[in-house]
Design an enzyme around this catalytic site. Sequence first.
Site, PDB file in Angstrom:
ATOM      1  N   GLY A  45      10.470 100.913  23.461  1.00  9.77           N
ATOM      2  CA  GLY A  45      11.342 101.840  24.011  1.00  9.77           C
ATOM      3  C   GLY A  45      12.497 102.833  23.247  1.00  9.77           C
ATOM      4  O   GLY A  45      13.018 102.011  23.581  1.00  9.77           O
ATOM      5  N   GLN A  50      19.855 107.202  22.674  1.00 14.19           N
ATOM      6  CA  GLN A  50      20.450 106.138  22.242  1.00 14.19           C
ATOM      7  C   GLN A  50      21.010 106.045  20.296  1.00 14.19           C
ATOM      8  O   GLN A  50      21.600 105.009  20.495  1.00 14.19           O
ATOM      9  CB  GLN A  50      19.157 105.250  22.689  1.00 14.19           C
ATOM     10  CG  GLN A  50      18.883 105.254  23.953  1.00 14.19           C
ATOM     11  CD  GLN A  50      17.778 104.108  24.309  1.00 14.19           C
ATOM     12  OE1 GLN A  50      16.805 104.231  23.943  1.00 14.19           O
ATOM     13  NE2 GLN A  50      18.339 103.174  24.984  1.00 14.19           N
ATOM     14  N   CYS A  98      17.341  98.846  29.809  1.00 15.68           N
ATOM     15  CA  CYS A  98      16.968  99.532  28.381  1.00 15.68           C
ATOM     16  C   CYS A  98      17.943  98.685  27.365  1.00 15.68           C
ATOM     17  O   CYS A  98      19.070  98.246  27.875  1.00 15.68           O
ATOM     18  CB  CYS A  98      17.993 100.692  29.467  1.00 15.68           C
ATOM     19  SG  CYS A  98      18.541 102.375  28.198  1.00 15.68           S
ATOM     20  N   LEU A  99      17.939  99.398  26.275  1.00 24.35           N
ATOM     21  CA  LEU A  99      19.040  98.780  24.938  1.00 24.35           C
ATOM     22  C   LEU A  99      20.099  99.021  25.373  1.00 24.35           C
ATOM     23  O   LEU A  99      20.456  98.405  24.483  1.00 24.35           O
ATOM     24  CB  LEU A  99      17.781  99.269  23.399  1.00 24.35           C
ATOM     25  CG  LEU A  99      16.105  98.326  23.554  1.00 24.35           C
ATOM     26  CD1 LEU A  99      16.164  99.097  22.610  1.00 24.35           C
ATOM     27  CD2 LEU A  99      16.568  97.125  24.116  1.00 24.35           C
ATOM     28  N   HIS A 140      10.869 106.713  31.562  1.00 22.94           N
ATOM     29  CA  HIS A 140      12.199 105.746  31.511  1.00 22.94           C
ATOM     30  C   HIS A 140      12.651 106.492  30.046  1.00 22.94           C
ATOM     31  O   HIS A 140      13.435 107.391  29.797  1.00 22.94           O
ATOM     32  CB  HIS A 140      12.025 104.654  31.085  1.00 22.94           C
ATOM     33  CG  HIS A 140      13.219 103.501  30.618  1.00 22.94           C
ATOM     34  ND1 HIS A 140      14.121 103.116  31.268  1.00 22.94           N
ATOM     35  CD2 HIS A 140      13.731 104.699  28.875  1.00 22.94           C
ATOM     36  CE1 HIS A 140      15.224 102.346  30.778  1.00 22.94           C
ATOM     37  NE2 HIS A 140      15.161 103.229  28.957  1.00 22.94           N
ATOM     38  N   GLU A 141      11.788 107.180  29.393  1.00 21.87           N
ATOM     39  CA  GLU A 141      12.689 107.204  27.989  1.00 21.87           C
ATOM     40  C   GLU A 141      12.764 109.352  27.809  1.00 21.87           C
ATOM     41  O   GLU A 141      13.824 109.670  27.155  1.00 21.87           O
ATOM     42  CB  GLU A 141      11.605 107.321  26.416  1.00 21.87           C
ATOM     43  CG  GLU A 141      11.012 105.751  25.827  1.00 21.87           C
ATOM     44  CD  GLU A 141      12.774 105.012  26.305  1.00 21.87           C
ATOM     45  OE1 GLU A 141      13.770 105.523  25.348  1.00 21.87           O
ATOM     46  OE2 GLU A 141      13.233 103.679  26.417  1.00 21.87           O
ATOM     47  N   HIS A 144      15.756 109.780  29.491  1.00 22.00           N
ATOM     48  CA  HIS A 144      17.153 109.826  28.303  1.00 22.00           C
ATOM     49  C   HIS A 144      17.585 110.903  27.638  1.00 22.00           C
ATOM     50  O   HIS A 144      18.514 111.583  27.678  1.00 22.00           O
ATOM     51  CB  HIS A 144      16.899 108.699  27.182  1.00 22.00           C
ATOM     52  CG  HIS A 144      17.487 107.402  27.639  1.00 22.00           C
ATOM     53  ND1 HIS A 144      17.998 107.167  27.582  1.00 22.00           N
ATOM     54  CD2 HIS A 144      16.611 106.131  27.975  1.00 22.00           C
ATOM     55  CE1 HIS A 144      18.383 105.925  28.265  1.00 22.00           C
ATOM     56  NE2 HIS A 144      16.780 105.234  28.069  1.00 22.00           N
TER      57      HIS A 144
HETATM   58 NI    NI Z   1      16.480 102.455  27.758  1.00 23.67          NI
END
Ligand code: NI
Length: 183
Positions: A45, A50, A98-99, A140-141, A144
Amino acid sequence: MILPIYTYGNAVLRKVAEPITVDYPELSTLITNMFETMYHAEGVGLAAPQVGLPIRILVIDLAPFKEDDPELGAFKVAMINPTMLEKSAAEVSGEEGCLSIPGVHETVLRAEVIKIKYFDIDFNEHIEEFQGYKAHVVQHEYDHLEGHLFTDRVTPIRRQLLKSRLTNIVKGKTSCSYKVKKA
Ligand code: NI
C-alpha cells in the site's frame, strides 16, 4: 517512474491531505507511478503523502498474498478522495509496517469492518465494505491521508521503546533498498 518515498520526519506525512478535482493534471501517470514505486519497494500500500503530495489518493495491491489467499491476492485498488463512512466497534490486531518507517513493525489494533466511499480513476463513486486484512490495509493507508502513522497507534510502552529508532529515521540514519527522501 519510481518516486522517492518520504520517510518519517517529513512534514508532509503529518498534513491532512486535500481532495483533488477531476481536472488534476496527469492523474493516471501519478497513479501508475505510485503503483510502480510501491512494487519496487515491495510494499502492499502507498498513499500520496508518502511521495510528497498532500492529496487524497491511495493505492493498494495485495498480490503478494495470492498463493495463501487468492481472494485477498486479487485485491488491487486506487482510491481517490476516500471518506471513511463507518468503522465497526469490534477491533482486530495485526502486524504493520510502513515504507515511510523502514525497519519498524508493530502490532496495531484496527476496526474489523469498515465502510468507505471513494472515487476510482475515472471518478466513478464507490461505496464498499471491507473486513479482515483488506480493512486493515485500507485503514493504514487512509490514516496517511489524515496525517496519522501506524506508530501513533501502538501502546505507550511500545512507543517509548520505538522512540530512538524513530529519531534515527528523522536524522536520516536508516538504510533501505529503495529511494527515499529523508527529512
Ligand atoms: Ni504506511
